[in-house]
Design an enzyme around this catalytic site. Structure first.
Site, short mmCIF file in Angstrom:
data_model
loop_
_atom_site.label_atom_id
_atom_site.label_comp_id
_atom_site.label_asym_id
_atom_site.label_seq_id
_atom_site.Cartn_x
_atom_site.Cartn_y
_atom_site.Cartn_z
N THR A 205 -1.85 -4.14 -6.11
CA THR A 205 -1.84 -5.46 -6.73
C THR A 205 -2.18 -6.52 -5.68
O THR A 205 -1.66 -6.47 -4.57
CB THR A 205 -0.45 -5.76 -7.34
OG1 THR A 205 -0.12 -4.70 -8.23
CG2 THR A 205 -0.43 -7.08 -8.08
N GLY B 108 0.81 -1.21 0.00
CA GLY B 108 0.00 0.00 0.00
C GLY B 108 0.84 1.26 0.00
O GLY B 108 0.97 1.92 1.03
N TYR B 109 1.41 1.56 -1.14
CA TYR B 109 2.19 2.80 -1.28
C TYR B 109 1.38 3.86 -2.01
O TYR B 109 1.06 4.90 -1.46
CB TYR B 109 3.47 2.53 -2.08
CG TYR B 109 4.65 2.03 -1.28
CD1 TYR B 109 4.48 1.34 -0.09
CD2 TYR B 109 5.96 2.23 -1.74
CE1 TYR B 109 5.58 0.87 0.63
CE2 TYR B 109 7.06 1.77 -1.03
CZ TYR B 109 6.87 1.09 0.15
OH TYR B 109 7.96 0.63 0.84
N GLU C 125 12.33 -4.11 -4.42
CA GLU C 125 11.24 -4.28 -5.37
C GLU C 125 11.78 -4.34 -6.78
O GLU C 125 11.31 -5.09 -7.62
CB GLU C 125 10.25 -3.10 -5.23
CG GLU C 125 9.16 -3.10 -6.28
CD GLU C 125 8.10 -2.01 -6.08
OE1 GLU C 125 8.30 -1.15 -5.21
OE2 GLU C 125 7.11 -2.04 -6.82
C1 LIG Z 1 -0.38 -2.67 -12.93
C2 LIG Z 1 0.09 -1.81 -11.81
C3 LIG Z 1 0.37 -2.37 -10.58
C4 LIG Z 1 0.74 -1.56 -9.51
N1 LIG Z 1 0.92 -2.14 -8.28
C5 LIG Z 1 1.13 -1.34 -7.20
C6 LIG Z 1 1.13 -1.88 -5.90
O1 LIG Z 1 0.97 -3.09 -5.70
N2 LIG Z 1 1.28 -1.05 -4.86
C7 LIG Z 1 1.48 0.29 -5.03
O2 LIG Z 1 1.64 0.99 -4.04
N3 LIG Z 1 1.49 0.84 -6.26
C8 LIG Z 1 1.30 0.05 -7.35
N4 LIG Z 1 1.26 0.60 -8.61
C9 LIG Z 1 1.31 2.07 -8.75
C10 LIG Z 1 2.54 2.60 -9.44
O3 LIG Z 1 3.63 2.57 -8.61
C11 LIG Z 1 2.19 4.04 -9.90
O4 LIG Z 1 1.26 3.90 -10.96
C12 LIG Z 1 3.39 4.78 -10.39
O5 LIG Z 1 4.21 5.14 -9.32
C13 LIG Z 1 3.01 6.04 -11.17
O6 LIG Z 1 2.14 6.85 -10.45
P1 LIG Z 1 0.79 7.39 -11.10
O7 LIG Z 1 0.10 6.26 -11.69
O8 LIG Z 1 0.10 8.20 -10.07
O9 LIG Z 1 1.27 8.34 -12.27
P2 LIG Z 1 1.80 9.84 -12.14
O10 LIG Z 1 2.76 9.93 -11.04
O11 LIG Z 1 0.65 10.75 -12.18
O12 LIG Z 1 2.62 9.95 -13.49
C14 LIG Z 1 2.01 10.17 -14.74
C15 LIG Z 1 3.10 10.29 -15.77
O13 LIG Z 1 3.93 11.41 -15.46
C16 LIG Z 1 5.28 11.01 -15.34
N5 LIG Z 1 5.95 11.83 -14.33
C17 LIG Z 1 5.53 12.07 -13.08
N6 LIG Z 1 6.40 12.87 -12.46
C18 LIG Z 1 7.39 13.14 -13.32
C19 LIG Z 1 8.60 13.92 -13.26
N7 LIG Z 1 8.96 14.56 -12.17
N8 LIG Z 1 9.38 13.97 -14.36
C20 LIG Z 1 9.04 13.31 -15.49
N9 LIG Z 1 7.91 12.56 -15.59
C21 LIG Z 1 7.11 12.48 -14.51
C22 LIG Z 1 5.21 9.56 -14.95
O14 LIG Z 1 6.41 8.89 -15.27
C23 LIG Z 1 4.04 9.09 -15.77
O15 LIG Z 1 4.45 8.84 -17.09
C24 LIG Z 1 0.90 -0.18 -9.70
C25 LIG Z 1 0.67 0.38 -10.96
C26 LIG Z 1 0.26 -0.41 -12.01
C27 LIG Z 1 0.00 0.23 -13.33
#
Ligand SMILES: Cc1cc2nc3c(=O)[nH]c(=O)nc-3n(C[C@H](O)[C@H](O)[C@H](O)COP(=O)(O)OP(=O)(O)OC[C@H]3O[C@@H](n4cnc5c(N)ncnc54)[C@H](O)[C@@H]3O)c2cc1C
Ligand SMILES: Cc1cc2nc3c(=O)[nH]c(=O)nc-3n(C[C@H](O)[C@H](O)[C@H](O)COP(=O)(O)OP(=O)(O)OC[C@H]3O[C@@H](n4cnc5c(N)ncnc54)[C@H](O)[C@@H]3O)c2cc1C
Lengths: 378, 398
Positions: free
Chosen positions: B161, B127-128, B244
């Site tokens: 997940t 849960g991050y 991870e």
């Molecule tokens: C299938 C799947 C499984 C997952 N499983 C888990 C899980 O089990 N537990 C958990 O905690 N999380 C999980 N995640 C979450 C994952 O870690 C986040 O989706 C990821 O960190 C991106 O965050 P966001 O989706 O909010 O996108 P955002 O942070 O909103 O990013 C959107 C876009 O902007 C880009 N971006 C953001 N900031 C910057 C910057 N400073 N410079 C350049 N580009 C930037 C990103 O790279 C991305 O392309 C999962 C995600 C997916 C898709």
């Protein structure tokens, strides 16, 4: 040189844009896909009433005598709305084959009901082994009395589930990949000996696997001359290829806009995502790809009525280029949406899937690169 | 310098291969070969088999139930699991929270949780991420307020997940709203069966259900479930992210995918020849194979350094970027290989027990959904953009 629409074409564009904006939201589309027909009969009726189904057919056949530009205008808007109605399969493939190769009686029997929205026709051509080679046909039609018996398997026939009629390509002579010897037959979709296995596609359309075993047809069902329909097939497929290029451009523009909107609203690290230079440059790359794709859509569309060699060169250049540009735009749109881009809930994924599948239609990026290369190097 | 594995390593590889061949249950094997979905029960059954052999947590120290293998042996083990197509153990317990508890947990926590992770008594999830906090994880808002011997947790985690399978979730929660972002975060272990927790599925565009949104409403968590110190959670979180990302290049399963690509390209016809004979496509396969080789040996350089006792550093970021790109590339070539048969979509066919004739060749059905699904790998575990930001800052000094 002129890349502007005429006043009439602009009216058409306004009307189809309005339809898509007002009547074709993501939820409406979901409902259509889940419905028994897989498309909207009411929408199809509307298309007929607005004259869209009549566009590509000559006045003599009961059409409106529109050309590639009008089709492009429609298809771009259909891409923007991810329209699922069987316009490509019935209008641009099925009925256009009749318009291209049919005799007077055949046109009179088929095009008016199609234009009224009362008849759906699919082109059952691709086979499991044929991949993108248009002349690769092993389904056979052997003479039986003064008619024919057709046997073979047709793969991934779009709209094949709901079609009333099929145009089946079959070999009446020649070897597996010979251009000569391919004939077309108008076959009732319910004819004896036809089995259809219908299914949905990953991008929300419908298709069918169609098996023909000893389907008996009369001589009047033949479209064009025996063994001589390849050139017609090729030109109709080129037209449909240009049309899906326009659809792809509509999909790409929408993806680009959705992504921009996201970058302008979503914040991380206390800033709009669009403030990060890495993402700004990626958005510019997407924008450039969309612009060039649009250019190539025009190139293909405006070359459809040219001599075969020029047409092939332009259509294959466009399909190959748009395939590549579409991959970039689709993948980037998902990526820049982050986790949201992966969901079924948001529109992005649906546009991405359609764009991905357009690459498989009528030959993918590599196929058209090869076809283009052949025009350059013989 | 040399590229060879030692005889001992080769012998070890064979031992792993034999074990995998003889011990993967046929029910699981059948599903893997048919590209069908594995259920929670399948994962648990497989986990228990590895547990029985003492191999469920190769990278843990022996005192906690690990294997004592060298980093290179752990790599070989991972590679062989991937190559065989056997499932990977769900990472959230073994690879993520386990190491954090070992490093920062107290003795009671170690004694309670670690054995239960090994035996699969507890299935864990991570849960991050939150709706407003993805890349900017430190901005997270889920609150844990102290109330006597308990924390009261309110907020929401997203993209979690396996939350729908999990018994436990490790969460980053905000315990100090006045401190700077990173400084008010704590690392809390929460029982998923507690009242006030609501897990809602998120369906991904491929039609699958692997992620969820988890809602917390006045969930009461004993303070004994805090790992380490209050407000120090960010340190533990970063420690975990390293774990991870390790192994994320998934060399073994990528090689398996590449082999599959070649098999399919041999079976597919294009203009009268096998697709693999077509120079344009053959070049693409070769290109992918070369890139995979570059990735594999880059990882092996890191593994080999670790074998000599060096602590892994920022190379995991590089491996994450290239590993995910390669997964995506190969899945893209796979759909390219099958032409029109990428289109049909029969969701039921991914469920065990479906025994109708496939539409088109039997290898085709799963490929488009897999391609769509793999788009996730450049987003999760820290998006590739974030990985690049880290490399440019930490490695390149920009
Ligand atoms: C299938 C799947 C499984 C997952 N499983 C888990 C899980 O089990 N537990 C958990 O905690 N999380 C999980 N995640 C979450 C994952 O870690 C986040 O989706 C990821 O960190 C991106 O965050 P966001 O989706 O909010 O996108 P955002 O942070 O909103 O990013 C959107 C876009 O902007 C880009 N971006 C953001 N900031 C910057 C910057 N400073 N410079 C350049 N580009 C930037 C990103 O790279 C991305 O392309 C999962 C995600 C997916 C898709
Ligand atoms: C062949 C040639 C002919 C030229 N002719 C003329 C001329 O006729 N008249 C004239 O006035 N000038 C001329 N120029 C100069 C030219 O305009 C400059 O070279 C150019 O503007 C870049 O400036 P710079 O060389 O100082 O590089 P810098 O500005 O130092 O840039 C170095 C690198 O950093 C990148 N960069 C800089 N700022 C940013 C940013 N904010 N974000 C991202 N990347 C950034 C640049 O794109 C470049 O890759 C010429 C240059 C060349 C090579």
């Amino acid at each position: 040189m002129n890349f502007s629409l005429s006043d009439e074409q602009k009216l058409l564009k306004d009307s189809v844009d309005r339809f898509v904006a007002e009547r074709y939201g993501l939820d409406a589309r979901r409902t259509l896909i889940a419905s028994e027909d897989g498309y909207g009969r009411k929408n199809w009726k509307t298309f007929a009433e607005l004259g869209w189904l009549a566009i590509p057919f000559s006045d003599a056949s009961g059409g409106l005598g529109g050309g590639p530009i009008e089709v492009m205008v429609l298809m771009e808007a259909f891409g923007r709305g991810l329209v699922v109605e069987p316009f490509i399969s019935t209008i641009l493939m099925g009925a256009t084959l009749v318009e291209t190769l049919g005799d007077k009686e055949q046109k009179a029997a088929i095009i008016p009901p199609v234009v009224r929205g009362e008849k759906l026709i699919s082109f059952a051509h691709v086979e499991a082994q044929s991949r993108f080679t248009l002349s690769d046909v092993i389904t056979t039609a052997s003479t039986d009395g003064n008619g024919y018996r057709i046997s073979g398997h047709k793969a991934v026939v779009f709209g094949g589930d709901s079609a009333n009629q099929l145009i089946v390509s079959a070999r009446t002579s020649g070897n597996q990949r010979d251009e000569d010897g391919i004939s077309l037959f108008l076959v009732d979709a319910e004819a004896k000996g036809i089995t259809r296995r219908s299914y949905g596609t990953v991008d929300g359309l419908r298709a069918a696997e169609i098996t023909l075993s000893n389907v008996l047809v009369g001589p009047e069902t033949m479209l064009g001359k025996e063994g001589n329909s390849f050139a017609g097939i090729e030109s109709v497929v080129d037209g449909a290829t240009a049309a899906v290029c326009a659809e792809a451009v509509g999909v790409m523009d929408s993806l680009q806009e959705q992504t921009l909107e996201h970058l302008k609203t979503r914040e991380q690290f206390g800033l709009k995502l669009g403030k990060f230079q890495a993402l700004q440059h990626r958005s510019v790359d997407m924008f450039v790809a969309c612009q060039e794709a649009r250019t190539m859509m025009y190139v293909a569309t405006l070359s459809l009525n040219k001599p075969r060699a020029d047409r092939i060169r332009a259509v294959s250049a466009a399909k190959s280029h748009i395939g590549q540009a579409g991959r970039l735009v689709g993948q980037e749109a998902v990526q820049l949406h982050g986790g949201m881009g992966m969901t079924d809930e948001l529109a992005v994924g649906h546009y991405f899937k359609r764009l991905t599948m357009i690459d498989t239609l009528f030959g993918n990026t590599d196929h058209h690169l090869e076809r283009f290369a052949a025009t350059v190097h013989g | 310098m040399n590229l060879e594995y030692s005889d001992a390593d080769q012998a070890f590889r064979e031992e792993v291969q034999n074990f995998l061949r003889d011990n993967t249950p046929s029910t699981i094997r059948t599903k893997i070969d048919a590209r069908q979905k594995l259920t929670k029960e399948d994962y648990m059954a497989w986990h228990k088999i590895l547990y029985g052999r003492g191999w469920v947590a190769p990278n843990w120290p022996v005192e906690f139930g690990g294997t004592g293998w060298t980093p290179l042996q752990c790599h070989i083990f991972d590679e062989e699991i991937g190559l065989s197509g056997s499932p990977r153990v769900l990472p959230f317990g073994v690879n993520m929270v386990g190491p954090v508890i070992m490093e920062f947990g107290n003795d009671t926590q170690k004694a309670h949780y670690l054995p239960r992770i090994l035996s699969c008594e507890d299935v864990w999830c991570q849960g991050y991420s939150e709706p407003g906090s993805g890349s900017d994880l430190a901005s997270l808002k889920t609150r844990a307020t102290r109330d006597g011997d308990e924390y009261v947790v309110n907020g929401s985690k997203i993209w979690t997940t396996s939350a729908h399978w999990a018994d436990m979730i490790f969460c980053l929660v905000r315990t100090d709203t006045n401190a700077k972002n990173q400084e008010g975060i704590s690392f809390l272990l929460i029982n998923m069966h507690e009242s006030g927790i609501d897990v809602r599925p998120i369906i991904t565009m491929d039609g699958g259900h692997e992620v969820n949104q988890v809602f917390f409403e006045d969930v009461r968590v004993p303070i004994t479930n805090l790992v380490g110190e209050e407000n120090k959670g960010w340190t533990y979180a970063k420690f975990l992210l390293k774990h991870e990302r390790a192994g994320i290049a998934a060399i073994g399963s990528q090689k398996r995918q590449l082999n599959r690509l070649k098999e399919i390209a041999r079976a597919e016809q294009s203009n009268g020849q096998a697709l693999i004979e077509e120079p344009r496509f053959r070049d693409k396969i070769s290109r992918a194979e070369i890139e995979l080789m570059a990735l594999e040996y880059t990882e092996l350089r890191a593994v080999s350094a670790a074998n000599q006792g060096r602590v892994p550093g920022t190379e995991v970021n590089l491996l994450k970027i290239r590993g995910s790109e390669m997964q995506q590339k190969i899945s893209e070539l796979l759909i390219e290989a099958i032409g029109y048969y990428a289109n049909p979509f029969v969701p039921d066919s991914f469920d065990a027990g479906w025994n109708e004739e496939p539409i088109g060749p039997d290898y085709a059905a799963a490929l488009a959904p897999e391609y769509f699904n793999w788009r996730k790998s450049s987003i999760y575990a820290g998006s590739n953009e974030i990985q690049k930001n880290i490399i440019s800052k930490m490695v390149l000094g920009l």
